[in-house]
Design an enzyme around this catalytic site. Structure first.
Site, short mmCIF file in Angstrom:
data_model
loop_
_atom_site.label_atom_id
_atom_site.label_comp_id
_atom_site.label_asym_id
_atom_site.label_seq_id
_atom_site.Cartn_x
_atom_site.Cartn_y
_atom_site.Cartn_z
N ARG A 198 0.77 -1.32 0.07
CA ARG A 198 0.23 -0.05 -0.01
C ARG A 198 0.92 1.28 -0.11
NH1 ARG A 198 -3.04 -3.81 2.16
NH2 ARG A 198 -0.84 -4.43 2.79
N ARG A 232 11.49 3.76 3.84
CA ARG A 232 11.00 2.99 4.72
C ARG A 232 12.14 2.06 5.24
NH1 ARG A 232 5.70 -1.13 4.77
NH2 ARG A 232 4.68 0.83 5.31
N1 CP Z 1 -0.21 -0.03 6.12
C1 CP Z 1 1.06 -0.24 5.52
O1 CP Z 1 1.96 0.44 5.65
O2 CP Z 1 0.91 -1.24 4.42
P1 CP Z 1 2.39 -1.84 3.69
O3 CP Z 1 3.13 -2.44 4.45
O4 CP Z 1 1.63 -2.69 2.60
O5 CP Z 1 2.74 -0.56 2.95
#
Ligand code: CP
Length: 308
Positions: free
Chosen positions: A58, A108
């Site tokens: 996401r 991230r």
């Molecule tokens: N909510 C969220 O951070 O999902 P992902 O790990 O798919 O980015």
């Protein structure tokens, strides 16, 4: 006057005014009835690099889509095939990307605080956005969650909000809690087994429950969280069936909340562990709306950082 955003590293660094400004800007990018995103070409001359050192579906893709809706060029930094694996330091990597002319760096990483260190290194040469660092912060997830609550329920301050499950290891919950408190929400409840309830830190004075009936009573918003096994020792994993029985959000447990309560989950979900499939797919679920509104919230962050 509300200060402009140079970086977006955590809810801890944002003022209430900045949070509300981001939410208002995000609403301008979305049709409230259809949730269609309204493109805006205000970042046509910008280059945004997405660097994810941890898995994501996401967050990475909605950041990319947000950048494209604003007309920016995107560069995907492939962490698993990068020169970092040949010993290049992160700061040399960042300098290399800056030399290419990037304007923003979305990151991230599992090590807490690294996006803040990168932002300190970069200064005003580019913008840094934290897309999740360890258990610390996931600010844009919290922003899209508040946007979803506002669009579904109106004034946040009137709401009773219950966050359920593995709160201790959740950067999402830590960002959500701070954002809700900054926005004046009094009734935020944390509900889970004691091993998953957080202590100290930003959680000082939090209203905690180990019993789902008590925690969910009369709630307007129920947020389920995944057990974040990647941030705990294997020995600490709970039994999934027992967890589902005690803390899984089922139709029966959801009845303790208000009849018109909304169900949220930041994803990814583990059906049959923290949430039942018929709740995830049921009429009270706004989980896929959260994903759509994530595009608008991330467009708002980019625009406020880079287009004034
Ligand atoms: N909510 C969220 O951070 O999902 P992902 O790990 O798919 O980015």
């Amino acid at each position: 006057m509300t200060p402009p955003l140079q970086h977006c590293l955590g809810i801890d660094e944002l003022s209430r005014e900045q949070i509300l400004l981001i939410l208002e800007q995000a609403k301008q990018f979305v049709d409230p009835k259809t949730l269609a995103i309204k493109p805006n070409r205000s970042l046509q001359d910008k280059v945004i690099c997405l660097a994810f050192f941890e898995p994501s579906t996401r967050t990475r893709l909605t950041f990319e889509l947000a950048a494209k809706h604003l007309g920016a060029k995107t560069l995907i930094f492939d962490a698993d095939n990068s020169a970092v694996l040949k010993g290049e330091t992160l700061t040399d990597t960042v300098d290399t990307l800056l030399a290419m002319g990037i304007d923003a760096f979305v990151m991230r990483i599992k090590e807490e605080g690294v996006p803040c260190e990168v932002a300190q290194f970069v200064g005003n040469r580019a913008h840094v956005v934290n897309a999740g660092d360890g258990c610390r912060e996931h600010p844009t997830q919290a922003l899209l969650d508040l946007l979803t609550m506002q669009m579904e329920k109106g004034d946040l301050r009137d709401l009773s909000i219950t966050i359920c499950g593995d709160i201790r290891h959740s950067r999402v919950a830590r960002s959500q809690y701070q954002a809700l408190k900054k926005c004046g929400v009094e009734d935020v409840r944390l509900c889970g087994p004691s091993a998953f309830l957080p202590e100290g830190d930003v959680w000082q004075g939090a209203n905690t429950f180990t019993d789902m009936q008590a925690g969910l009573q009369g709630a307007d918003v129920v947020i389920a969280l995944r057990i974040q096994k990647e941030r705990m020792q294997e020995i600490d994993y709970p039994n999934s069936d027992q967890f589902f029985q005690d803390y899984g959000l089922t139709q029966d447990k959801l009845k303790f909340a208000k009849a018109d309560a909304i169900v949220m989950h930041p994803g990814p979900m583990n059906r049959g562990v923290e949430i039942a499939a018929d709740v995830a797919d049921g009429p009270q679920s706004v989980i896929l709306k959260q994903v759509r509104l994530g595009v608008a919230a991330r467009m708002a962050v980019f625009k406020l950082m880079m287009a004034g």
